[in-house]
Design a protein around this motif. Structure first.
Motif, short mmCIF file in Angstrom:
data_model
loop_
_atom_site.label_atom_id
_atom_site.label_comp_id
_atom_site.label_asym_id
_atom_site.label_seq_id
_atom_site.Cartn_x
_atom_site.Cartn_y
_atom_site.Cartn_z
N GLU A 358 42.76 30.70 16.49
CA GLU A 358 42.82 32.14 16.27
C GLU A 358 43.24 32.92 17.51
O GLU A 358 43.90 33.96 17.41
N PHE A 359 42.89 32.41 18.68
CA PHE A 359 43.18 33.13 19.93
C PHE A 359 43.94 32.21 20.89
O PHE A 359 43.41 31.81 21.93
N PRO A 360 45.18 31.85 20.57
CA PRO A 360 45.91 30.86 21.38
C PRO A 360 46.19 31.32 22.81
O PRO A 360 46.43 30.50 23.69
N GLN A 361 46.16 32.64 23.04
CA GLN A 361 46.47 33.15 24.38
C GLN A 361 45.33 32.95 25.37
O GLN A 361 45.51 33.07 26.58
N ARG A 362 44.15 32.62 24.91
CA ARG A 362 42.99 32.45 25.80
C ARG A 362 43.00 31.06 26.45
O ARG A 362 43.72 30.16 26.02
N ASP A 363 42.19 30.93 27.48
CA ASP A 363 42.02 29.63 28.15
C ASP A 363 41.00 28.80 27.35
O ASP A 363 39.85 29.20 27.21
N HIS A 364 41.43 27.65 26.85
CA HIS A 364 40.56 26.81 26.02
C HIS A 364 40.26 25.48 26.69
O HIS A 364 39.97 24.49 25.99
N SER A 365 40.32 25.43 27.99
CA SER A 365 40.06 24.17 28.70
C SER A 365 38.62 23.70 28.49
O SER A 365 38.37 22.49 28.35
N ALA A 366 37.67 24.64 28.42
CA ALA A 366 36.27 24.26 28.19
C ALA A 366 36.12 23.68 26.78
O ALA A 366 35.41 22.68 26.57
N GLY A 367 36.79 24.31 25.80
CA GLY A 367 36.74 23.80 24.44
C GLY A 367 37.37 22.43 24.32
O GLY A 367 36.87 21.56 23.60
N LEU A 368 38.47 22.22 25.06
CA LEU A 368 39.12 20.91 25.05
C LEU A 368 38.19 19.84 25.59
O LEU A 368 38.08 18.75 25.02
N SER A 369 37.50 20.16 26.67
CA SER A 369 36.55 19.21 27.26
C SER A 369 35.44 18.89 26.27
O SER A 369 35.04 17.73 26.12
N GLU A 370 34.94 19.92 25.59
CA GLU A 370 33.88 19.73 24.60
C GLU A 370 34.37 18.84 23.46
O GLU A 370 33.66 17.94 23.01
N TYR A 371 35.59 19.09 22.99
CA TYR A 371 36.13 18.28 21.91
C TYR A 371 36.33 16.84 22.34
O TYR A 371 36.00 15.90 21.59
N GLN A 372 36.86 16.62 23.53
CA GLN A 372 37.11 15.25 23.99
C GLN A 372 35.81 14.46 24.12
O GLN A 372 35.76 13.27 23.81
N THR A 373 34.73 15.14 24.56
CA THR A 373 33.43 14.48 24.63
C THR A 373 32.96 14.09 23.24
O THR A 373 32.48 12.96 23.01
#
Length: 455
Positions: A358-373
């Motif tokens: 929904e918000f592709p312009q934001r920084d999602h590095s924390a979400g990526l880390s959470e997903y990878q875990t």
């Protein structure tokens, strides 16, 4: 129906039902509802007229199996669904050593009943059953294994049973064919630990050595060729499978998937619709048809197919709709699909994924880390993992999946198709070679002799 003591012979009654279906489906002049569609009514309380209407047939064959020790009793009756009139019925009491002869008798009795009572199939020759094995133990193992495979349940047990069958009878053609098929799909169901592709190829070649006119081994080899970056040879082999067995719905499904991977979504729609024509209850075909309709922009038709599938309890491949639903303002439905796809108790980081959409312009590095875990703990082998990673990366980079790379054609993946990652992706999978030899999909075009561009 399984009428054996303790009713523990369901696999056997189902197997006999399917054997009869496979015999009758090859009788010229008969249209026979496929296994998936027919078996959906097992135990149904609907009237025969209702069932026949939904399946689009005029007659219904029903019966029961009672198996005890080395004896079997099979009852069968053919009923005109419109008049509820019995066209034929008979009971067969036999020693199990005659199981193939019983199938032969029943199939020929049905054809004779249709010929006598309805005046059809006048020129149909007698049906002859190919035994494939003289070992009853191997045959029962085969029936159990095939039932599990077709239901996509306990696939490791299905493999074990098929392997036992070919150990008992190394020349059991259909057991090798079934083994090739289950080997070829098991990894896409998250089961690791063996070189499934090598085993599938070995089993398929063994089956074809025993009978080169089998269709499924050719389709399996085709799938393997495509996964190894050779869609040209792979599609030729799947086409051969369809030529050998034009009523096998799964082969149309597999070809449709490969065509859609290559960007030919309208052609894939033709194959998925043919699959459903042959097998109206084939949920996987309906699900993938929904995706292809979404990819060509037929949103309303795609959502209707999605709804129909979910109403019948089929959810596979629905991850493709998550981005569409979020961007259409239906985040609740997207969340429900995410949680259902992930499995109960897995606690997928849904908010992080949906926020990235929904918000592709934001920084999602924390979400990526959470997903990878989470993926490391729960879903490292899931086929939808590449698209989740691409979502967090803003659709700029997509990893090739073990199967089903249609992600790249989503509207949301347009940035990936414009990125530096796309052309190596296409070349690695052999798509460019296929396009150059055949033709390019609608939204792609050649640039010079060795380059291309896609919208």
């Amino acid at each position: 129906a399984d009428l054996s003591p303790q009713q523990v012979q369901g696999y056997f009654s189902d197997g006999i039902s399917e054997e009869l279906l496979n015999l009758l489906v090859r009788v010229d002049g008969l249209k026979v509802a496929s296994r998936t569609s027919s078996f959906a009514y097992k135990g149904s309380k609907q009237s025969l007229a209702e069932i026949a209407g939904e399946l689009g047939v005029d007659q219904v064959l029903e019966g029961s199996v009672r198996k005890a020790d080395n004896r079997v009793r099979i009852t069968a009756q053919l009923i005109d669904a419109k008049t509820d009139r019995h066209l034929w019925s008979e009971t067969f009491d036999r020693d199990l050593v005659d199981i193939f002869a019983i199938q032969d008798e029943i199939a020929n009795a049905i054809v004779e009943a249709l010929r006598t009572e309805l005046g059809i199939l006048q020129d149909t020759p007698a049906i002859s059953v190919k035994a494939d094995t003289e070992n009853l133990d191997a045959y029962e193992l085969f029936l159990k294994a095939r039932g599990l495979f077709l239901a996509r349940e306990q696939l490791e047990e299905s493999i074990s049973l098929f392997e036992q069958a070919v150990t008992i009878d190394p020349d059991f053609t259909r057991a090798w064919e079934g083994l090739a098929a289950v080997y070829s799909v098991v990894e896409s169901w998250g089961i690791r630990g063996r070189d499934w592709d090598a085993l599938a190829l070995q089993a398929a070649k063994r089956a074809l050595k025993l009978d080169p006119n089998l269709s499924t081994p050719w389709a399996v080899i085709g799938q393997l060729s495509i996964s190894q970056g050779d869609p040209i040879g792979g599609l030729e082999q799947i086409n051969k499978a369809i030529e050998l067995d034009p009523v096998n719905a799964t082969h149309y499904l597999w070809r449709g998937l490969e065509l859609s991977d290559l960007g030919f979504h309208n052609r894939s729609i033709v194959d998925f619709e043919k699959c459903l024509e042959l097998d109206p209850a084939y949920g996987n075909c309906r699900g993938h048809l929904a995706i292809s309709q979404l990819l060509v922009g037929n949103d309303d038709e795609a959502l209707l197919l999605l709804q129909q599938g979910m109403e019948h309890g089929f959810w596979a491949s629905r991850t493709f709709f998550i981005q569409y639903l979020v961007n259409s303002g239906n985040r609740i439905a997207a969340t429900a699909i995410l949680y259902f796809q992930a499995g109960q108790g897995s606690r997928i980081p849904a908010k992080a994924i949906l926020d990235a959409i929904e918000f592709p312009q934001r920084d999602h590095s924390a979400g990526l880390s959470e997903y990878q875990t989470w993926a490391k703990q729960h879903a490292a082998s899931r086929p939808d993992r590449p698209i989740y990673l691409s979502i967090f990366r803003g659709y700029r980079q997509i990893e090739p999946a073990a199967a089903n790379n249609r992600w790249v054609w989503l509207k949301e993946s347009a940035d990936f198709r414009k990125s530096r990652y796309f052309k190596p992706f296409v070349r690695k999978l052999g798509w460019l070679a296929y396009w150059q030899q055949n033709d390019f999909p609608d939204n792609c075009r050649p640039v010079g002799k060795e380059d291309f561009a896609c919208d």
